[in-house]
Design a protein around this motif. Sequence first.
Motif, PDB file in Angstrom:
ATOM      1  N   ALA A   1       0.833  -1.200   0.000  1.00 11.84           N
ATOM      2  CA  ALA A   1       0.000   0.000   0.000  1.00 11.84           C
ATOM      3  C   ALA A   1       0.867   1.249   0.000  1.00 11.84           C
ATOM      4  CB  ALA A   1      -0.932  -0.010   1.210  1.00 11.84           C
ATOM      5  N   GLN A   2       1.984   1.198   0.724  1.00 12.67           N
ATOM      6  CA  GLN A   2       2.896   2.334   0.739  1.00 12.67           C
ATOM      7  C   GLN A   2       3.498   2.568  -0.641  1.00 12.67           C
ATOM      8  OE1 GLN A   2       3.631   4.796   2.426  1.00 12.67           O
ATOM      9  NE2 GLN A   2       5.665   5.455   1.786  1.00 12.67           N
ATOM     10  N   LYS A   3       3.911   1.489  -1.299  1.00  8.97           N
ATOM     11  CA  LYS A   3       4.474   1.628  -2.639  1.00  8.97           C
ATOM     12  C   LYS A   3       3.465   2.192  -3.633  1.00  8.97           C
ATOM     13  CE  LYS A   3       8.246  -1.708  -2.871  1.00  8.97           C
ATOM     14  NZ  LYS A   3       8.798  -2.887  -3.598  1.00  8.97           N
ATOM     15  N   ARG A   4       2.237   1.783  -3.483  1.00 15.86           N
ATOM     16  CA  ARG A   4       1.211   2.152  -4.468  1.00 15.86           C
ATOM     17  C   ARG A   4       0.558   3.497  -4.159  1.00 15.86           C
ATOM     18  NH1 ARG A   4      -2.045  -2.197  -7.771  1.00 15.86           N
ATOM     19  NH2 ARG A   4      -3.377  -0.851  -9.029  1.00 15.86           N
ATOM     20  N   PHE A   5       0.312   3.774  -2.869  1.00  9.93           N
ATOM     21  CA  PHE A   5      -0.464   4.962  -2.515  1.00  9.93           C
ATOM     22  C   PHE A   5       0.294   5.973  -1.664  1.00  9.93           C
ATOM     23  CE2 PHE A   5      -3.590   1.360  -2.690  1.00  9.93           C
ATOM     24  CZ  PHE A   5      -4.199   1.730  -3.879  1.00  9.93           C
ATOM     25  N   ASN A   6       1.520   5.633  -1.238  1.00 13.96           N
ATOM     26  CA  ASN A   6       2.323   6.542  -0.406  1.00 13.96           C
ATOM     27  C   ASN A   6       1.518   6.991   0.820  1.00 13.96           C
ATOM     28  OD1 ASN A   6       4.560   8.105   0.343  1.00 13.96           O
ATOM     29  ND2 ASN A   6       3.757   9.920  -0.717  1.00 13.96           N
ATOM     30  N   ILE A   7       1.120   6.040   1.641  1.00  9.56           N
ATOM     31  CA  ILE A   7       0.180   6.319   2.732  1.00  9.56           C
ATOM     32  C   ILE A   7       0.848   6.722   4.042  1.00  9.56           C
ATOM     33  CG2 ILE A   7      -1.547   4.740   1.791  1.00  9.56           C
ATOM     34  CD1 ILE A   7      -0.671   2.692   3.897  1.00  9.56           C
ATOM     35  N   LEU A   8       2.135   6.423   4.214  1.00  7.71           N
ATOM     36  CA  LEU A   8       2.766   6.590   5.518  1.00  7.71           C
ATOM     37  C   LEU A   8       3.174   8.027   5.801  1.00  7.71           C
ATOM     38  CD1 LEU A   8       5.026   3.407   5.716  1.00  7.71           C
ATOM     39  CD2 LEU A   8       2.788   3.786   6.770  1.00  7.71           C
ATOM     40  N   GLU A   9       2.979   8.418   7.043  1.00 10.53           N
ATOM     41  CA  GLU A   9       3.423   9.706   7.558  1.00 10.53           C
ATOM     42  C   GLU A   9       4.360   9.454   8.735  1.00 10.53           C
ATOM     43  OE1 GLU A   9      -0.191  12.792   6.752  1.00 10.53           O
ATOM     44  OE2 GLU A   9      -0.535  11.318   8.350  1.00 10.53           O
ATOM     45  N   PRO A  10       5.151  10.459   9.138  1.00 12.22           N
ATOM     46  CA  PRO A  10       6.058  10.266  10.277  1.00 12.22           C
ATOM     47  C   PRO A  10       5.300   9.776  11.517  1.00 12.22           C
ATOM     48  CG  PRO A  10       6.568  12.322   9.160  1.00 12.22           C
ATOM     49  CD  PRO A  10       5.308  11.789   8.520  1.00 12.22           C
ATOM     50  N   GLY A  11       5.827   8.744  12.143  1.00  9.41           N
ATOM     51  CA  GLY A  11       5.224   8.196  13.353  1.00  9.41           C
ATOM     52  C   GLY A  11       4.258   7.053  13.118  1.00  9.41           C
ATOM     53  N   ASP A  12       3.869   6.814  11.851  1.00  6.55           N
ATOM     54  CA  ASP A  12       2.886   5.765  11.580  1.00  6.55           C
ATOM     55  C   ASP A  12       3.399   4.382  11.955  1.00  6.55           C
ATOM     56  OD1 ASP A  12       0.832   7.361  10.740  1.00  6.55           O
ATOM     57  OD2 ASP A  12       1.237   7.157   8.602  1.00  6.55           O
ATOM     58  N   ILE A  13       4.606   4.057  11.544  1.00  2.57           N
ATOM     59  CA  ILE A  13       5.134   2.724  11.822  1.00  2.57           C
ATOM     60  C   ILE A  13       5.221   2.497  13.328  1.00  2.57           C
ATOM     61  CG2 ILE A  13       7.155   1.227  11.641  1.00  2.57           C
ATOM     62  CD1 ILE A  13       7.643   2.366   8.874  1.00  2.57           C
ATOM     63  N   GLU A  14       5.629   3.524  14.063  1.00  3.08           N
ATOM     64  CA  GLU A  14       5.701   3.401  15.521  1.00  3.08           C
ATOM     65  C   GLU A  14       4.318   3.121  16.100  1.00  3.08           C
ATOM     66  OE1 GLU A  14       9.264   5.433  14.113  1.00  3.08           O
ATOM     67  OE2 GLU A  14       7.122   5.740  13.728  1.00  3.08           O
ATOM     68  N   GLU A  15       3.279   3.742  15.536  1.00  8.15           N
ATOM     69  CA  GLU A  15       1.919   3.487  15.998  1.00  8.15           C
ATOM     70  C   GLU A  15       1.535   2.028  15.780  1.00  8.15           C
ATOM     71  OE1 GLU A  15       0.079   7.941  15.013  1.00  8.15           O
ATOM     72  OE2 GLU A  15      -0.740   6.149  14.053  1.00  8.15           O
ATOM     73  N   GLY A  16       1.879   1.505  14.596  1.00  6.09           N
ATOM     74  CA  GLY A  16       1.559   0.113  14.298  1.00  6.09           C
ATOM     75  C   GLY A  16       2.293  -0.852  15.214  1.00  6.09           C
ATOM     76  N   LEU A  17       3.566  -0.570  15.474  1.00  5.36           N
ATOM     77  CA  LEU A  17       4.352  -1.432  16.351  1.00  5.36           C
ATOM     78  C   LEU A  17       3.820  -1.377  17.781  1.00  5.36           C
ATOM     79  CD1 LEU A  17       7.973  -0.672  15.082  1.00  5.36           C
ATOM     80  CD2 LEU A  17       6.511  -2.604  14.497  1.00  5.36           C
ATOM     81  N   ARG A  18       3.393  -0.197  18.198  1.00  6.02           N
ATOM     82  CA  ARG A  18       2.838  -0.053  19.546  1.00  6.02           C
ATOM     83  C   ARG A  18       1.544  -0.850  19.674  1.00  6.02           C
ATOM     84  NH1 ARG A  18       2.163   5.145  19.492  1.00  6.02           N
ATOM     85  NH2 ARG A  18       4.370   5.527  19.799  1.00  6.02           N
ATOM     86  N   ALA A  19       0.743  -0.847  18.613  1.00  5.70           N
ATOM     87  CA  ALA A  19      -0.506  -1.607  18.644  1.00  5.70           C
ATOM     88  C   ALA A  19      -0.227  -3.101  18.718  1.00  5.70           C
ATOM     89  CB  ALA A  19      -1.349  -1.283  17.414  1.00  5.70           C
ATOM     90  N   ALA A  20       0.710  -3.572  17.877  1.00  2.00           N
ATOM     91  CA  ALA A  20       1.048  -4.994  17.887  1.00  2.00           C
ATOM     92  C   ALA A  20       1.586  -5.415  19.252  1.00  2.00           C
ATOM     93  CB  ALA A  20       2.067  -5.294  16.794  1.00  2.00           C
ATOM     94  N   SER A  21       2.406  -4.559  19.847  1.00  2.00           N
ATOM     95  CA  SER A  21       2.992  -4.873  21.147  1.00  2.00           C
ATOM     96  C   SER A  21       1.950  -4.872  22.257  1.00  2.00           C
ATOM     97  CB  SER A  21       4.095  -3.861  21.472  1.00  2.00           C
ATOM     98  OG  SER A  21       4.606  -4.065  22.773  1.00  2.00           O
TER      99      SER A  21
END
Length: 283
Positions: free
Chosen positions: A211-231
Amino acid sequence: MKWRGRRQSENVVDRRGVSGRTVAGGGIGVMLIALLIGFLGGDPRQFMQQAQQQKAAPQAGAGGPLSEKDKELGEFVSTVLADTEVVWTDLFQRSNLVYEKPRLELFTDTTTSACGSATAASGPFYCPADKKVYLDLSFFDQLANQLGAPGDFAQAYVVAHEVGHHVQNLLGKTSELDKLRRSVPQVEYNRYSVMLELQADFYAGVMFHHAQKRFNILEPGDIEEGLRAASSIGDDKLQKRSRGQANQESFTHGTSEQRVRWFMKGLQTGDPGQGDTFNAAQL
């Protein structure tokens, strides 16, 4: 996360406000207990049904108009689902397979699925019998306020994880585990359940990679949010929070470290073939 102004899925069924009853006298305490039961591998629906039988009252405001926040959340979830449709349709085609898009039902408090009745306290879930994802959006408030994982990308991770279970269902992995459930001891089956959940985390990461490659969806801090949710929803963290200690034999979803690691592996590689948790040397 960049999502506004993009395509929304046509496969969202919005039943918010249709549900008619909720537990009175229990409030957040009842919902938290049931939520933890679900995360720990139990059946929160049975708990909630018992609580409802003891004391129930009509839901205030049921059937009323949605607030602007509610409308926006519905549009957000629909956009994330649309991204999963594009990504998984393409990935299935690469393997000469046809991707059957799931439906996603938004509900308030209670609903009925082919897998039985469900409540907001059940948490988001996928029902393989009707190939639908069920989500009461109040879970996002619980995710932020009670589990310490706020942010729109954390919410998107939840949707992508449930769609990951749909992918497993289409590929036959879900039915394989259903057969195992009837033939192995519970402790052994718990290990397979962990493998299933970690693979769904991996598939969520794969989806966001593309989705990132196709739509460029990520903003600063997004990955950290996802990792925090998984954790935040690792079995070890949830059990320590509810019981004061963790019992590995009862784990059904994986530890916080495992969930983060498999989600990141999918996010980094984007290769569904690298997510065979059932034959991995290390979970």
